[in-house]
Design a protein around this motif. Structure first.
Motif, mmCIF file in Angstrom:
data_model
loop_
_atom_site.group_PDB
_atom_site.id
_atom_site.type_symbol
_atom_site.label_atom_id
_atom_site.label_comp_id
_atom_site.label_asym_id
_atom_site.label_seq_id
_atom_site.Cartn_x
_atom_site.Cartn_y
_atom_site.Cartn_z
ATOM 1 N N LYS A 43 7.783 9.983 4.421
ATOM 2 C CA LYS A 43 8.626 10.347 3.289
ATOM 3 C C LYS A 43 8.646 9.132 2.359
ATOM 4 O O LYS A 43 8.926 8.002 2.809
ATOM 5 C CB LYS A 43 10.037 10.660 3.792
ATOM 6 N N ALA A 44 8.331 9.369 1.107
ATOM 7 C CA ALA A 44 8.224 8.256 0.150
ATOM 8 C C ALA A 44 9.606 7.790 -0.282
ATOM 9 O O ALA A 44 10.016 7.948 -1.437
ATOM 10 C CB ALA A 44 7.406 8.688 -1.049
ATOM 11 N N THR A 45 10.334 7.210 0.661
ATOM 12 C CA THR A 45 11.681 6.715 0.360
ATOM 13 C C THR A 45 11.592 5.328 -0.273
ATOM 14 O O THR A 45 10.561 4.650 -0.196
ATOM 15 C CB THR A 45 12.514 6.598 1.650
ATOM 16 N N LYS A 46 12.705 4.910 -0.843
ATOM 17 C CA LYS A 46 12.758 3.562 -1.421
ATOM 18 C C LYS A 46 12.525 2.519 -0.318
ATOM 19 O O LYS A 46 11.870 1.505 -0.546
ATOM 20 C CB LYS A 46 14.122 3.339 -2.082
ATOM 21 N N GLU A 47 13.034 2.811 0.880
ATOM 22 C CA GLU A 47 12.871 1.871 1.996
ATOM 23 C C GLU A 47 11.405 1.721 2.377
ATOM 24 O O GLU A 47 10.921 0.597 2.583
ATOM 25 C CB GLU A 47 13.672 2.345 3.222
ATOM 26 N N LEU A 48 10.692 2.841 2.471
ATOM 27 C CA LEU A 48 9.279 2.779 2.855
ATOM 28 C C LEU A 48 8.483 2.009 1.801
ATOM 29 O O LEU A 48 7.672 1.131 2.129
ATOM 30 C CB LEU A 48 8.700 4.198 3.018
ATOM 31 N N ILE A 49 8.737 2.333 0.539
ATOM 32 C CA ILE A 49 7.987 1.675 -0.544
ATOM 33 C C ILE A 49 8.249 0.174 -0.538
ATOM 34 O O ILE A 49 7.322 -0.640 -0.624
ATOM 35 C CB ILE A 49 8.364 2.312 -1.903
ATOM 36 N N THR A 50 9.507 -0.198 -0.375
ATOM 37 C CA THR A 50 9.861 -1.623 -0.360
ATOM 38 C C THR A 50 9.227 -2.323 0.845
ATOM 39 O O THR A 50 8.691 -3.434 0.720
ATOM 40 C CB THR A 50 11.400 -1.781 -0.295
ATOM 41 N N PHE A 51 9.255 -1.657 1.976
ATOM 42 C CA PHE A 51 8.694 -2.265 3.189
ATOM 43 C C PHE A 51 7.183 -2.469 3.045
ATOM 44 O O PHE A 51 6.660 -3.550 3.367
ATOM 45 C CB PHE A 51 8.994 -1.377 4.399
ATOM 46 N N VAL A 52 6.489 -1.463 2.540
ATOM 47 C CA VAL A 52 5.033 -1.581 2.402
ATOM 48 C C VAL A 52 4.688 -2.623 1.343
ATOM 49 O O VAL A 52 3.734 -3.396 1.497
ATOM 50 C CB VAL A 52 4.404 -0.208 2.064
ATOM 51 N N LYS A 53 5.478 -2.678 0.294
ATOM 52 C CA LYS A 53 5.256 -3.704 -0.741
ATOM 53 C C LYS A 53 5.440 -5.105 -0.133
ATOM 54 O O LYS A 53 4.669 -6.028 -0.394
ATOM 55 C CB LYS A 53 6.246 -3.477 -1.888
ATOM 56 N N THR A 54 6.453 -5.238 0.714
ATOM 57 C CA THR A 54 6.678 -6.519 1.392
ATOM 58 C C THR A 54 5.491 -6.868 2.280
ATOM 59 O O THR A 54 5.030 -8.028 2.295
ATOM 60 C CB THR A 54 7.956 -6.442 2.262
ATOM 61 N N LEU A 55 4.988 -5.884 3.006
ATOM 62 C CA LEU A 55 3.824 -6.129 3.874
ATOM 63 C C LEU A 55 2.625 -6.610 3.054
ATOM 64 O O LEU A 55 1.930 -7.551 3.441
ATOM 65 C CB LEU A 55 3.439 -4.849 4.625
ATOM 66 N N THR A 56 2.385 -5.956 1.946
ATOM 67 C CA THR A 56 1.212 -6.329 1.139
ATOM 68 C C THR A 56 1.411 -7.709 0.499
ATOM 69 O O THR A 56 0.458 -8.458 0.336
ATOM 70 C CB THR A 56 0.929 -5.300 0.019
ATOM 71 N N ASP A 57 2.651 -8.044 0.171
ATOM 72 C CA ASP A 57 2.915 -9.328 -0.486
ATOM 73 C C ASP A 57 2.938 -10.501 0.493
ATOM 74 O O ASP A 57 2.478 -11.601 0.170
ATOM 75 C CB ASP A 57 4.275 -9.288 -1.211
ATOM 76 N N LEU A 58 3.474 -10.274 1.692
ATOM 77 C CA LEU A 58 3.746 -11.413 2.582
ATOM 78 C C LEU A 58 2.739 -11.575 3.720
ATOM 79 O O LEU A 58 2.859 -12.507 4.512
ATOM 80 C CB LEU A 58 5.164 -11.294 3.169
ATOM 81 N N THR A 59 1.817 -10.636 3.845
ATOM 82 C CA THR A 59 0.792 -10.821 4.877
ATOM 83 C C THR A 59 -0.580 -10.900 4.219
ATOM 84 O O THR A 59 -0.779 -10.418 3.113
ATOM 85 C CB THR A 59 0.791 -9.645 5.886
ATOM 86 N N ASP A 60 -1.500 -11.500 4.937
ATOM 87 C CA ASP A 60 -2.848 -11.656 4.389
ATOM 88 C C ASP A 60 -3.678 -10.385 4.543
ATOM 89 O O ASP A 60 -4.642 -10.169 3.830
ATOM 90 C CB ASP A 60 -3.576 -12.809 5.104
ATOM 91 N N SER A 61 -3.257 -9.543 5.486
ATOM 92 C CA SER A 61 -4.069 -8.367 5.788
ATOM 93 C C SER A 61 -3.683 -7.168 4.917
ATOM 94 O O SER A 61 -2.515 -6.988 4.568
ATOM 95 C CB SER A 61 -3.877 -7.994 7.263
ATOM 96 N N ASN A 62 -4.673 -6.355 4.602
ATOM 97 C CA ASN A 62 -4.423 -5.114 3.866
ATOM 98 C C ASN A 62 -4.342 -3.932 4.841
ATOM 99 O O ASN A 62 -4.339 -2.789 4.416
ATOM 100 C CB ASN A 62 -5.550 -4.877 2.845
ATOM 101 N N GLN A 63 -4.266 -4.264 6.134
ATOM 102 C CA GLN A 63 -4.212 -3.208 7.155
ATOM 103 C C GLN A 63 -2.935 -3.381 7.966
ATOM 104 O O GLN A 63 -2.482 -4.507 8.199
ATOM 105 C CB GLN A 63 -5.459 -3.325 8.056
#
Lengths: 116, 277
Positions: A43-63
């Motif tokens: 479900k494209a919730t604000k929480e999911l979007i924020t979490f995935v954005k955090t993952l892409t910003d703070l980790t080196d991996s795109n997976q």
């Protein structure tokens, strides 16, 4: 029946219809937030979007592995593409919700509500 | 892997389920685009409809249901009729598909949301969460099978992949149906009639205890429904219009509508009228 009482009943009917319709619009919004990825349901919730954005910003991996709405781990090979899908799903859903809700608010009669 | 939809259309003396099945099949073709098989006790009546474009195969099965129930048409009108609902537990052996979505013929598809079933890894998907279009009604009967009992699952719509789990599940449902007087006592169910929702809920409980969510998956979104005290007034494309029973009255209704939601229309008479419009 007194005209004022008749008007009061008319408004009561309008409010009951408006409330029922608002409730259904919210459900339609909630359903349109759902999207699927690699066998997972999200479900494209604000929480999911924020979490995935955090993952892409703070980790080196795109997976990454994400837990879906059925509590199953799902491999996401391209986090940025996943984020794009989640964002576009959210924006489409929230815009449709806003459009329908605005149209609902403008109508002041039961007949008008049913034409939205 | 073959995939498709299985519809059960068991006619009684007053309700033409085959007509509903043909309409439901047309909605499946439009929104899900998969083959459709109809299981019916009335092939002659089914053949009177234009089925060639929407029904891919037909299976004739006689339903020996001993049950009757009151079928309502709004809050003020009802009739006691034969209720042919006992073939559902044979879905596993009847289906010609490896992966099957079973839907009631009064479950009207208005979206492609169920196409998810064929994309996911679990062997069995079902609805637990539901949503009554009438906000005020007591919904506890659709939350647990009885007051102090187990979670309620909807047999209206479910999906399964041919597997050891699915086969065992349907074997259990058949066993529960055959021993209904015992199981209804154990689970404190007051209804004399065997109901597929109860059979499914009990079978899932026997298989998984109260950890059912770890055993089966949830279908997307919720089971949206109106009861047979409400009316479906029209259906077209993705929009459905309803008259919903008003709180505290017996013959007043609120007009409401949905767009893009799949809805279980329990008032069969109003569904048939809307289809025929």
């Amino acid at each position: 029946m007194d005209a004022k009482v008749e008007k009061a009943f008319e408004i009561a009917n309008y409010m009951a219809t408006l409330t029922a319709q608002k409730r259904i619009l919210k459900e339609e919004y909630n359903q349109s937030l759902i999207f699927y990825h690699n066998g997972g349901m999200f479900k494209a919730t604000k929480e999911l979007i924020t979490f995935v954005k955090t993952l892409t910003d703070l980790t080196d991996s795109n997976q990454s592995v994400l837990v879906d709405d059925n509590q199953l781990p799902v491999d996401v090979a391209d986090l940025k593409a996943f984020l794009t899908t989640a964002l576009s799903t959210y924006q489409y859903a929230v815009n449709a919700y806003h459009t329908a809700y605005s149209a609902l608010r403008k109508n002041r009669t039961v007949e008008g509500l049913m034409l939205v | 892997m073959t995939k498709g939809v299985l519809l059960f259309a068991q006619n009684n003396s007053s309700v033409d389920y085959t007509k509903m099945a043909v309409y439901a099949a047309s909605r499946v073709k439009k929104f899900l685009n998969v083959p459709v098989t109809v299981v019916t006790n009335d092939v002659n009546q089914l053949s009177k409809n234009d089925i060639l474009k929407v029904v891919d195969s037909v299976i004739e099965v006689l339903d020996d249901s001993p049950y009757t129930k009151f079928f309502y048409d709004g809050a003020d009108s009802s009739v006691n009729l034969q209720w042919n609902n006992t073939t559902r537990s044979n879905a596993y052996t009847l289906t010609p598909y490896d992966e099957t979505l079973v839907i009631d013929v009064d479950y009207i598809i208005n979206s492609n949301i169920l196409s998810y079933c064929w994309e996911q890894p679990q062997d069995f998907l079902i609805y637990k969460d539901s949503f009554d279009l009438a906000q005020w009604r007591d919904q506890r009967e659709f939350q647990t099978v009885s007051e102090y009992s187990i979670p309620f699952y909807w047999a209206t719509t479910f999906w399964f992949r041919k597997s050891q789990f699915a086969e065992s599940f349907f074997d259990l449902v058949s066993y529960i149906k055959a021993n209904w007087s015992y199981y209804k006592s154990v689970y404190q169910i007051h209804s004399t009639n065997f109901r597929n929702d109860y059979g499914f809920s009990i079978a899932l409980h026997l298989l998984a205890g109260l950890d059912t969510d770890y055993l089966v998956g949830h279908l997307p979104s919720k089971m949206y429904y109106i009861t047979d005290r409400d009316f479906l007034t029209s259906v077209n494309d993705q929009e459905m219009n309803f008259l919903i029973e008003k709180e505290g009255t017996s013959n007043e209704y609120i007009h409401t509508k949905t767009h893009g939601l799949d809805v279980h229309v329990m008032n069969k008479f109003s569904l048939l009228r809307a289809i025929e419009k």
